[in-house]
Each structure stands twice: as structure tokens, then as C-alpha cells.
Scaffold this motif. Sequence first.
Motif, mmCIF file in Angstrom:
data_model
loop_
_atom_site.group_PDB
_atom_site.id
_atom_site.type_symbol
_atom_site.label_atom_id
_atom_site.label_comp_id
_atom_site.label_asym_id
_atom_site.label_seq_id
_atom_site.Cartn_x
_atom_site.Cartn_y
_atom_site.Cartn_z
ATOM 1 N N MET A 108 0.833 -1.207 0.000
ATOM 2 C CA MET A 108 0.000 0.000 0.000
ATOM 3 C C MET A 108 0.866 1.254 0.000
ATOM 4 O O MET A 108 0.567 2.238 -0.667
ATOM 5 C CB MET A 108 -0.936 0.014 1.203
ATOM 6 C CG MET A 108 -2.026 -1.033 1.100
ATOM 7 S SD MET A 108 -3.260 -0.898 2.397
ATOM 8 C CE MET A 108 -2.371 -1.506 3.798
ATOM 9 N N TYR A 112 0.957 4.763 -2.114
ATOM 10 C CA TYR A 112 0.716 5.916 -1.249
ATOM 11 C C TYR A 112 1.722 7.042 -1.518
ATOM 12 O O TYR A 112 1.371 8.213 -1.562
ATOM 13 C CB TYR A 112 0.835 5.457 0.208
ATOM 14 C CG TYR A 112 -0.140 6.114 1.141
ATOM 15 C CD1 TYR A 112 -1.432 5.627 1.276
ATOM 16 C CD2 TYR A 112 0.228 7.219 1.904
ATOM 17 C CE1 TYR A 112 -2.329 6.223 2.139
ATOM 18 C CE2 TYR A 112 -0.674 7.813 2.774
ATOM 19 C CZ TYR A 112 -1.942 7.305 2.887
ATOM 20 O OH TYR A 112 -2.830 7.899 3.736
ATOM 21 N N PHE A 233 -8.911 -0.183 5.289
ATOM 22 C CA PHE A 233 -7.852 0.720 4.832
ATOM 23 C C PHE A 233 -7.906 2.038 5.591
ATOM 24 O O PHE A 233 -6.897 2.515 6.117
ATOM 25 C CB PHE A 233 -8.006 0.957 3.323
ATOM 26 C CG PHE A 233 -6.943 1.838 2.726
ATOM 27 C CD1 PHE A 233 -5.720 1.309 2.332
ATOM 28 C CD2 PHE A 233 -7.155 3.199 2.555
ATOM 29 C CE1 PHE A 233 -4.733 2.118 1.773
ATOM 30 C CE2 PHE A 233 -6.180 4.014 2.005
ATOM 31 C CZ PHE A 233 -4.965 3.470 1.610
ATOM 32 N N LEU A 235 -9.209 2.866 8.412
ATOM 33 C CA LEU A 235 -8.929 2.827 9.852
ATOM 34 C C LEU A 235 -7.527 2.284 10.153
ATOM 35 O O LEU A 235 -7.183 2.052 11.298
ATOM 36 C CB LEU A 235 -9.987 1.984 10.578
ATOM 37 C CG LEU A 235 -11.409 2.545 10.601
ATOM 38 C CD1 LEU A 235 -12.359 1.575 11.293
ATOM 39 C CD2 LEU A 235 -11.471 3.899 11.306
ATOM 40 N N LEU A 237 -6.315 -0.671 9.635
ATOM 41 C CA LEU A 237 -6.398 -1.952 10.323
ATOM 42 C C LEU A 237 -5.645 -3.042 9.576
ATOM 43 O O LEU A 237 -5.273 -2.875 8.420
ATOM 44 C CB LEU A 237 -7.874 -2.367 10.442
ATOM 45 C CG LEU A 237 -8.734 -1.418 11.254
ATOM 46 C CD1 LEU A 237 -10.157 -1.949 11.322
ATOM 47 C CD2 LEU A 237 -8.172 -1.242 12.642
ATOM 48 N N SER A 239 -2.821 -4.450 9.484
ATOM 49 C CA SER A 239 -1.451 -4.514 8.972
ATOM 50 C C SER A 239 -0.445 -4.243 10.077
ATOM 51 O O SER A 239 0.660 -3.806 9.813
ATOM 52 C CB SER A 239 -1.266 -3.567 7.801
ATOM 53 O OG SER A 239 -1.742 -2.314 8.145
ATOM 54 N N SER A 330 3.318 5.387 9.391
ATOM 55 C CA SER A 330 2.747 4.237 10.095
ATOM 56 C C SER A 330 2.751 2.998 9.205
ATOM 57 O O SER A 330 2.709 1.874 9.691
ATOM 58 C CB SER A 330 1.337 4.542 10.615
ATOM 59 O OG SER A 330 0.377 4.417 9.600
#
Length: 455
Positions: A108, A112, A233, A235, A237, A239, A330
Amino acid sequence: MSVDRQSIHGQWSSRFAFTLAATGSAVGLGNIWKFPYIAGENGGGAFVLVYLICILLIGIPVMMGEVLMGRRGRQSPFNSVIELCDEAGATRAWAGLGVIGVLAGTLMLSFYIVIAGWAFSYALAAGRNAFNGASAEEIGSLFKSLTDSPVRLTTWSTFVSVVTGVIVWRGVQAGLERTVRLLMPCLFALLLLLVGYAMSTDAFMQGISFLFKPDFNQLSANGALVALGHAFFTLSLASGVMMAYGSYLPKGVSIAKTCLVVAAADTIVALLAGIAIFPIVFSYGLEPNAGPELVFVTLPIAFGQMPFGWFFGTLFFVMLVFAAITSAISLLEPVVAWLIERMRMTRGQATAAASFAVWVVGLGTVFSFNIGSDVLIFSKDFFGAVDYLTANIMLPLCGLLIASFTAWIMKERATRDELDLGDSPAYEVWQFTMRYVAPAAIVVVFLKAIEVIRL
Ligand code: TRP
């Protein structure tokens, strides 16, 4: 028992610090760039409704589960899961959920950094007053000239990966807290300003009803899967991020309340972005299903029309950049932590290696907007394929594993103790949702979307 152990990496100074960091991770391009365009592609109202239901029934409970796993395990995500397996007497194979998560996060991040680059480039364009009085066509060609150029896109994605890498290398905590504390109120205020502009257009009500009036004929099974994947995605979550942040959470802080606050902030930002964007789409005769370019061809019109638009425009895209960076760090942190632990790298080496790998994969997304646009993987371009694989397959799968692990495998004593919901039936509601509702919903939506079952 490992109840009162602390993470060797330290603890958040307060519940507020955790909330800020988690919100910084959650609020990002997913809210302002992705949510509006996937809502537009999937017909609006019905999609938004399914998305909101997914946040409530799946997102929030899974987030609580992920945070509690982190706080119970008190280590990096991978090792936390191992620890919890041992505590519950279960097979360590569950740690596989950490592997899927970290891999998804890395993939991701690869797109990004490219999209965050667009935001950077737009902040400069706004500062040059490039949007002033521009027509919808002019704004459109501005966007196209950016995405048509592999060189410009690569320059920006390089820049973003260096910035993200340097922040992660230097340690995120001190700067992160201040950035998010300043960013959230500003972002909120600017979104309200844009909503104000949207209200002044003659298509305001049309935009609102597109966004909030469900028409289920407009929603395909695949659309429902996109809504589900996006709940994960947006939130942050599935990963390892929430698990890592949870491991720094002091005992005694209410996980449920904190997760509710983060989810509410995240949802409000997404809805405000939608409310600002769709009236502009309709009043300028643009298409709601324009795809990833939607935000970048609508909001500049508003900035080009309003007084001091260059100022607000610059501020907005700078905010978007910051929101993207707090999320990007993050996404990078779990891989870096993993490289340090498993490959025995130093923090500098790990950050450099991970950033470079992400940057290379990101080139695929860069080229998918220009010279590589006809290279198709399962009939999607590279960006589309990575997005589909991560948000629609890996995140729901990992979410399913988190729900099953916390509600079936971990001892009830442990989860009850971590959630600490007192005598209210809230614990039972959480457990029931995680045991039955969330897994069933994920499996049904998934199988239906890939057409294994027809309802
Ligand atoms: N939630 C972020 C957004 O909406 C993206 C993100 C950051 C993320 N960290 C994540 C998504 C971890 C999934 C997992 O922009």
C-alpha cells in the motif's frame, strides 16, 4: 501472566497521545482522496451506507481486537502474536496474520508515496496561483500533464519516500504528536471552508443526495467488497499498525472509548471530503466516477473561484501532504521494525532498505498512469491491481484472522481483562460481533464479489 509488562520501546504519555497517533495513521489519503472517488465509482449513497455499516460492525470491533492484541503482547506485532499464541496454547501459525499484514502495508505504501506526491505538486501549484479562475478543462489538463510525466511523478515519489524514510529513521514519536495536534484542527477547518463553498454552488443538494440517498441498484457485489476493504484501509487496520501502537498503550486506558474516538474522527473527515467534493462535481458537469483523479480535478476549481483561493488551496494541499505523511510513516514502521528484529539490521539500514524497495514497487504505479497504462494484470493496471490485492483481499483476510484469533483463540479471561468493559453487556456484544457477525460478513461479501456464490 504477562499482564503488567511494558513494551521495551516505551509507552504513550497518555491516552491522548495514542489517540493522536492512531488518528494520524487513520486520517490520510484514504479519507480525502480514496473515499470520494470510490464512492463516486460505486454509485454513491448505497456504497456510503455499506461503508458506514462496515466501519461500525467490522472496523471498530476489529480495531479493538487489534489494539488489545498489541497491549497484551507488548512487543512488535509479529512477536506479540507469538506471545499470545503461547499464552492461549495455540499454534504459532497465527503469526502468519502478521506476515500478510506487513506485506500489505508495504504494498500500500508503494502507491501511497505516488499519490502523496500529487498532493505535494498541487500544494506548489496552488501557491503559484495556478488554479485562479481556471475552467474545469484547464484544471483537468493540469492534472493530466502531471500524471503523463513519469519523470515528474518519480521525482515526487522519490521526495516523499525520502521524507517518510527520514522521519521513521529519526524516530516518529516527538514530531508526530505535535504534527497531528496541529494538523487535525486545521484540516477540519479547511474542509468546513470547502463545504461552505460547496453549499454556495447550485448543485449542493444534488451532491448530498448522491452521497447519502441509497440506491441499491447502483451497488454491485464488487462495490460492497470495495466498501468493506476501505473500512479496513481507512482505519489503518489489519497490517500491524494498530497492534504496534496498542503495545505502547498504558494499562487502564479504555480501548473501546479510544477506538470509538479514532473511528469517529476518521469517518467525519471522509464524509466532509465527500460533502465538499460532490456538489462541485455536479455543478461543473464533471463525472462522479472519474476515478483516482476526482479530488485533484474538483477541489482546485473551488480554490480557483474563492477569494484568497491560492492561500486556502496551498494550505489545504499542505495539510493533505501532512495527513499523508503521518499515515505513510505508520505504513513504513512495521516493515522497518521487522527488518531490525529478523534481519538484524540497524534502524538506518532497515529504513533505507524498506524505503528503497517501496520506491521501486512504486514505479509500477507511476508508470500505470502513463507509459505502462496498457500493461494489465487481471484486467487492471498496476496501481489498480495492487490496490485491489491489498484493500480487497489481504486486509479483509487479515481482519478475519484477527477477529477469529481474538474472539475464538485467545482466552476470554485475557480479552475481558484487556477490554475491561465492566459489567455492561458491551463485552458480550463485542465478542458476538467478532465471533459471528464480522467473519460472516467478510466471508459473504468476499465470496459474492469473486462470484463463488450468488445471492
Ligand atoms: N488509513 C490511512 C488512510 O486512510 C492509510 C494507512 C495508514 C493504512 N496506515 C495503514 C491502511 C495501515 C492500512 C493499514 O489514508
